[in-house]
Design a protein around this motif. Structure first.
Motif, short mmCIF file in Angstrom:
data_model
loop_
_atom_site.label_atom_id
_atom_site.label_comp_id
_atom_site.label_asym_id
_atom_site.label_seq_id
_atom_site.Cartn_x
_atom_site.Cartn_y
_atom_site.Cartn_z
N GLY A 74 -6.21 -7.72 -13.94
CA GLY A 74 -7.12 -8.63 -13.26
C GLY A 74 -6.77 -10.08 -13.45
N LEU B 223 -3.65 -11.43 -3.53
CA LEU B 223 -4.43 -11.40 -4.78
C LEU B 223 -5.87 -11.83 -4.55
CD1 LEU B 223 -1.76 -12.91 -7.20
CD2 LEU B 223 -2.69 -10.59 -7.31
N ASN C 265 -7.83 -8.96 -3.22
CA ASN C 265 -7.79 -7.73 -4.02
C ASN C 265 -9.02 -7.69 -4.93
OD1 ASN C 265 -7.22 -5.92 -6.28
ND2 ASN C 265 -5.16 -5.78 -5.44
N THR D 281 0.83 -1.21 0.00
CA THR D 281 0.00 0.00 0.00
C THR D 281 0.86 1.26 0.00
OG1 THR D 281 -1.77 -1.16 1.17
CG2 THR D 281 -1.81 1.25 1.24
N ARG E 263 2.66 1.59 -3.48
CA ARG E 263 1.72 1.89 -4.56
C ARG E 263 1.26 3.35 -4.53
NH1 ARG E 263 -0.44 -2.42 -7.51
NH2 ARG E 263 -1.92 -0.91 -8.29
N HIS F 291 -3.02 -2.50 -12.63
CA HIS F 291 -3.90 -3.40 -11.88
C HIS F 291 -4.46 -4.53 -12.76
CE1 HIS F 291 -3.86 -0.18 -8.89
NE2 HIS F 291 -4.22 0.65 -9.84
N ARG G 7 -3.38 -12.70 -14.31
CA ARG G 7 -1.93 -12.72 -14.35
C ARG G 7 -1.38 -14.08 -13.98
NH1 ARG G 7 0.22 -8.42 -10.35
NH2 ARG G 7 -1.81 -7.43 -10.24
N HIS H 270 2.21 -3.45 -10.10
CA HIS H 270 1.82 -3.11 -11.48
C HIS H 270 0.80 -1.97 -11.45
CE1 HIS H 270 0.64 -3.36 -15.62
NE2 HIS H 270 1.28 -4.49 -15.83
N ARG I 242 -9.65 -6.28 -7.59
CA ARG I 242 -9.40 -6.24 -9.03
C ARG I 242 -9.03 -7.61 -9.61
NH1 ARG I 242 -8.30 -0.87 -10.97
NH2 ARG I 242 -8.30 0.66 -9.28
N THR I 243 -8.76 -8.58 -8.76
CA THR I 243 -8.34 -9.88 -9.24
C THR I 243 -9.52 -10.65 -9.81
OG1 THR I 243 -6.53 -10.06 -7.63
CG2 THR I 243 -7.35 -12.12 -8.57
N LEU J 187 3.30 -7.12 -7.81
CA LEU J 187 2.05 -6.61 -7.24
C LEU J 187 1.95 -5.09 -7.30
CD1 LEU J 187 1.76 -8.94 -4.12
CD2 LEU J 187 0.83 -9.27 -6.41
#
Length: 358
Positions: free
Chosen positions: A211, A230, A233, A82, A85, A209, A213, A206, A235-236, A204
Motif C-alpha cells: 500500500g 496507483l 488502485n 491485469t 497479474r 500489493h 511504496r 508486486h 490498495r494504494t 506494479l
C-alpha cells in the motif's frame, strides 16, 4: 533543499467518473466507451494467448509493437497489468502490510543498485520491506545480480517469507519465481529488441500489493501512467513515483528530479532540486562485483561522500516519507544518514544474511 509547491494534476476520481457511461454521458460517449471496452477485451485475449505461449513469432511481434511506451494508451497499460497479474503464483498471507522500493530500469545508463541498498536502510529504520525485483535487463547489475553477490538465495522458499520478515523486517521477491509465464515473454522481448510496456510494469506486479511504496521510473509518459494506475488502485495508501535527472529511475543528488505524490484518487506533481552536495563522482564500471564493493562501503560508513551514497540517503529519505515515518524528505534523508553512520544498517545486513541462509 529547494522545492516548489506541488501542482495538483487532476482529481483522478473526477476523470474516471466523467468518462463513465453511467455519469449521464451522451449516446456518442456511450458508443466510444463500448468500442474501447471491446478493444480492451480483444487485447486481453491476445495477452492471455501470449502468456500461454500460443502466439506465433509474427503475432507476438505485432502485439509487442502495439505496446511501445511512446504510443500505447493507458487502457492498454492497465489491461496488460491485469493480464500478467492473473498469472502470479500464490504467496502466503502476511499479517501486516509491506513496503516496496523499486525502479523500472530503462535509463540506458549503468548505475549502482540504489533501491536495493535503500531496502536495507528502510528495514533498519523499522519499515517492513518486501522488495520485488529481477536481474538486469538493460543495465549491468539488477537487484538480484547484487543480492546474489551478497550471498542471498535468488529463489527463496515463499513459505518462509513470514518468518524471515518477522526476524529481519526485510525480504526480496524474485519476479520470475512469482511469474513463471513471463519467461517465454522475455525471450520474445529480447527478439523484438525495443522497449515495450513490459519494461515498465514490473514494480506494479508486486504480488503482495504494497500500500506504500517508492517507485523510480525512467520514462516521463510511463511515470504519469504509473501514478494514475496507483491513484485508482484501492490498495494504494501513499506512493511516490520519481524520475531523476537525465531520466534516471531514482531521485538524483544532482539536477532536477520530478516527483508524483500519489494518494487515493489524487496525484500531485512537483519538481525537486537538491542542494549542492558536492558529490564525488568516479568513472567506473557498475558491475555486480563493483556494486557489491560500493554497497559494503556505504553500509559500513566508509563512504559518505560519493554520488551513490547521497543517492541512497535521499531515496531512503523518500522511502521514510512515503512510509509515514517522517514529515519531510529532509527529515527522512537525515534519518537515513544517522542509521548509516550509527552502524544500524550494517547490523541489518548482517542479521538478514544470517537469517536468509538458514
Amino acid at each position: 533543499m529547494t522545492t516548489e509547491h506541488p501542482k495538483k494534476l487532476f482529481c483522478v476520481r473526477c476523470f474516471v467518473v466523467c468518462l463513465s457511461p453511467f455519469a449521464g454521458a451522451t449516446p456518442v460517449c456511450r458508443a466510444v466507451w463500448s468500442q474501447q471496452k471491446m478493444m480492451d477485451e480483444t487485447l486481453a485475449n491476445h495477452l492471455d494467448a501470449l502468456l500461454a505461449g500460443r502466439l506465433s513469432e509474427a503475432e507476438t511481434d505485432a502485439l509487442l509493437a502495439s505496446l511501445t511506451p511512446d504510443t500505447a494508451t493507458f487502457e492498454q497499460f492497465t489491461t496488460l497489468i491485469t493480464a500478467v497479474r492473473a498469472t502470479a503464483c500464490p504467496l502466503p498471507e502476511l499479517d501486516e502490510p509491506v513496503f516496496d522500493c523499486c525502479g523500472t530500469g530503462g535509463s540506458g545508463r549503468p548505475h549502482f543498485n540504489v533501491s536495493t541498498t535503500v531496502a536495507f536502510v528502510l528495514a533498519a529504520g523499522g519499515v517492513r520491506v518486501v522488495k520485488f525485483g529481477n536481474r538486469a535487463a538493460t543495465s549491468t547489475s539488477g537487484s538480484f545480480d547484487l543480492l546474489e553477490q551478497l550471498g542471498v538465495p535468488v529463489e527463496y522458499p515463499p513459505e518462509r517469507l513470514p518468518r524471515l520478515l518477522a526476524a529481519t523486517n526485510l525480504a526480496f521477491l524474485y519476479a520470475p519465481q512469482c511469474y513463471p509465464a513471463l519467461k517465454a515473454v522475455a525471450a520474445a522481448r529480447r527478439r523484438f529488441g525495443r522497449p515495450t510496456l513490459f519494461n515498465y510494469i514490473g514494480p506494479l506486479l508486486h504480488p503482495l500489493h504494497p500500500g506504500r511504496r517508492v517507485m523510480g521510473v525512467s520514462h516521463p509518459r510511463m511515470q504519469a501512467f504509473i501514478a494514475q494506475w496507483l491513484a485508482t488502485n484501492p490498495r494504494t495508501h501513499r506512493a511516490i513515483v520519481v524520475r531523476g535527472h537525465e531520466n534516471r529511475d531514482e531521485l538524483t543528488p544532482v539536477g532536477t528530479s520530478v516527483m508524483y505524490e500519489v494518494t487515493p484518487w489524487r496525484i500531485d506533481k512537483r519538481p525537486w532540486t537538491p542542494p549542492d552536495l558536492r558529490c564525488e563522482v568516479d568513472a567506473r564500471a557498475y558491475t555486480p562485483e563493483a556494486n557489491l564493493r560500493q554497497f559494503r562501503d556505504i553500509v559500513t560508513g566508509r563512504d559518505t561522500v560519493s554520488a551513490e551514497y547521497h543517492s541512497v540517503r535521499l531515496n531512503a529519505g523518500l522511502g521514510f516519507l512515503a512510509a509515514g515515518r517522517v514529515e519531510t524528505l529532509t527529515d527522512g534523508a537525515d534519518h537515513a544518514a544517522e542509521l548509516l553512520a550509527g552502524g544500524h544498517v550494517h547490523r541489518q545486513v548482517e542479521t538478514f544474511l544470517a537469517q536468509v541462509s538458514r
